[in-house]
Design an enzyme around this catalytic site. Sequence first.
Site, PDB file in Angstrom:
ATOM      1  N   CYS A  83     -43.759  55.774  15.932  1.00  0.00           N
ATOM      2  CA  CYS A  83     -43.177  56.518  17.047  1.00  0.00           C
ATOM      3  C   CYS A  83     -42.667  55.539  18.113  1.00  0.00           C
ATOM      4  O   CYS A  83     -41.788  54.725  17.842  1.00  0.00           O
ATOM      5  CB  CYS A  83     -44.179  57.531  17.597  1.00  0.00           C
ATOM      6  SG  CYS A  83     -43.418  58.802  18.656  1.00  0.00           S
TER       7      CYS A  83
ATOM      8  N   HIS B 186     -44.885  60.679  12.842  1.00  0.00           N
ATOM      9  CA  HIS B 186     -46.302  60.295  12.840  1.00  0.00           C
ATOM     10  C   HIS B 186     -46.879  60.493  11.438  1.00  0.00           C
ATOM     11  O   HIS B 186     -47.199  61.624  11.055  1.00  0.00           O
ATOM     12  CB  HIS B 186     -47.089  61.150  13.834  1.00  0.00           C
ATOM     13  CG  HIS B 186     -46.835  60.809  15.255  1.00  0.00           C
ATOM     14  ND1 HIS B 186     -47.576  59.856  15.929  1.00  0.00           N
ATOM     15  CD2 HIS B 186     -45.912  61.270  16.134  1.00  0.00           C
ATOM     16  CE1 HIS B 186     -47.123  59.749  17.170  1.00  0.00           C
ATOM     17  NE2 HIS B 186     -46.116  60.592  17.319  1.00  0.00           N
TER      18      HIS B 186
ATOM     19  N   GLU C 199     -49.792  59.816  10.456  1.00  0.00           N
ATOM     20  CA  GLU C 199     -51.176  60.291  10.573  1.00  0.00           C
ATOM     21  C   GLU C 199     -51.258  61.783  10.861  1.00  0.00           C
ATOM     22  O   GLU C 199     -52.349  62.371  10.800  1.00  0.00           O
ATOM     23  CB  GLU C 199     -51.925  59.494  11.652  1.00  0.00           C
ATOM     24  CG  GLU C 199     -51.589  59.856  13.081  1.00  0.00           C
ATOM     25  CD  GLU C 199     -50.324  59.217  13.630  1.00  0.00           C
ATOM     26  OE1 GLU C 199     -50.111  59.308  14.857  1.00  0.00           O
ATOM     27  OE2 GLU C 199     -49.550  58.637  12.847  1.00  0.00           O
TER      28      GLU C 199
END
Length: 202
Positions: free
Chosen positions: A79, A184, A186
């Site tokens: 990001c 992202h 994750e």
Amino acid sequence: MIGIIDYGVGNLFSLESSLKYIGAETVITSDPKLIEKCDRIILPGVGAFGDAIDKLRGTGLDKVVIEEAGRGKPLMGICLGMQILFEKGYEYGVHQGLGLLKGDVVSMEGRIPYELNIPHMGWNSLNICGENTLLKNTKDGDCVYFVHSYYVTDCSDSLIATSDYGIPITAAVQKGNVMGCQFHPEKSGKIGLDILKAFQEV
């Protein structure tokens, strides 16, 4: 070991949890000596470009990141962490990035169709457009999770994936051992975990 660089901006613990889930030995650290010992490093980030680069420089970790990348160590920005790998950011002024990759970070405002919301938030599909190792487990159309209002332009020499948000938005980049995701991983379910696995194997 994968070192997650802690410089005061970033959702560190969800990233750490995802890496541990795939079996990666992981450490969150701001210690230059420990970063040097890591096999790979991740530069996370949320917030504004200028604030992030100022905090990174204020800790002296900018030099560590540049030196480690220069030695060939795999480096991934996520990001805002991806954005500050580039030359300049135009968020609340003009700010010099790390300059590890060629390109500028600009606002979506005035560039995407007016009816689309800013920030670009939610799931969007990837269009893979360059040979790379970061997305070796990923295919065209796989969806990942974005949250951002600025994006990278003029980065043709490192661009490996875009996402359509009225216009092609830079989604992922890689040039040698330096790589990044605007989205992202994750927060992107199995697709994101597969990308983190690919980074673990670089």
